[in-house]
Design an enzyme around this catalytic site. Sequence first.
Site, mmCIF file in Angstrom:
data_model
loop_
_atom_site.group_PDB
_atom_site.id
_atom_site.type_symbol
_atom_site.label_atom_id
_atom_site.label_comp_id
_atom_site.label_asym_id
_atom_site.label_seq_id
_atom_site.Cartn_x
_atom_site.Cartn_y
_atom_site.Cartn_z
ATOM 1 C CG MET A 173 -8.962 51.283 -75.113
ATOM 2 S SD MET A 173 -9.240 49.851 -74.498
ATOM 3 C CE MET A 173 -8.337 48.831 -75.799
ATOM 4 N N GLY A 262 -15.824 54.268 -70.099
ATOM 5 C CA GLY A 262 -15.545 52.983 -71.047
ATOM 6 C C GLY A 262 -14.829 52.005 -70.289
ATOM 7 C CG HIS A 263 -11.638 48.437 -71.725
ATOM 8 N ND1 HIS A 263 -12.552 47.326 -71.233
ATOM 9 C CD2 HIS A 263 -10.344 47.910 -71.998
ATOM 10 C CE1 HIS A 263 -11.524 46.283 -71.158
ATOM 11 N NE2 HIS A 263 -10.559 46.481 -71.699
ATOM 12 C CD1 TRP A 264 -8.132 51.148 -70.177
ATOM 13 C CD2 TRP A 264 -7.737 52.777 -71.427
ATOM 14 N NE1 TRP A 264 -7.258 50.583 -71.032
ATOM 15 C CE2 TRP A 264 -7.101 51.697 -71.837
ATOM 16 C CE3 TRP A 264 -7.482 54.176 -71.758
ATOM 17 C CZ2 TRP A 264 -6.125 51.923 -73.002
ATOM 18 C CZ3 TRP A 264 -6.838 54.206 -72.939
ATOM 19 C CH2 TRP A 264 -6.024 53.109 -73.234
#
Length: 284
Positions: A173, A262-264
């Site tokens: 993530m 990233g994703h967070w």
Amino acid sequence: MTSTSPVLTGESTSRFVQTKRFRIHYHEAGQGHPIVLLHGSGPGATGWSNFRPNIEALSAGHRVLAVDMPGWGESDTQTAETGRDHTATLIDFLDEVGVDRAALVGNSMGGMTAISAAVQHPDRVSHLVTMGAPCPGPNLFSAGNGPSEGLKVLIEAYQEPTAENMKRLVRIMCFDPAMATDELAGLRSQAAAAHPEHLRSFLEGGTSSAAAFFALAGQLGSITAPTMAIHGRDDRVVHFENSLRLTTVVPDSRLVLLNRCGHWAQIEHAAEFNRLVGSFVSAT
């Protein structure tokens, strides 16, 4: 003599409310225009684990509510009998906590719920903010064919929620491995272990409203809420082209693309995220 505000904790902000179908757990802090934080999916995801670096900062000028959606955290699980429509659940939640219109801030799956609400219930959404969210249309999760690298790891963690798989999950993530701390992996592991029924529910049916979400491609242009899509350039779960597509069709929208992220985004770039969201909601 000076006084300092108490540091917010998961315990001090914890609340429950009963809606039509579910007992919902959430965290609440602050006063002002409501900001509702909607977490992503994955075993052990909760409003607190997804947004703990953000709740206190945003609550300085707003009423912040970070929700555990049904099937996650301390909220009731979701079944075929109760249904798995997170958008309807969100509207029920807003009704019960006395919120007429709110800024919706959704990460990944939470972004899907926020987008759906902005299309289906425009009178309830004052602002729309997404982070790492899919966009209705082709190439839903990746730049290529099939599930993304991160989505595969997420599913494996649901199937085998071991400590090792939870660590793999938080690592994929994040762009910076240092952000994938043992503490964060531990929070996810503890939440997953506390509610194995949530994991079973996801594997049995996920969110049945997902198909309805992906069919919204032709209605995105009807979104009237000021919209900001935040996306990590290095997101390995949901490719940033999703946010490009969203801001292409939503009239009043802007894209913030963060490198080395990233994703967070709300965790890896917490200070910038808090500044972006707080000023966006206050200014528009």
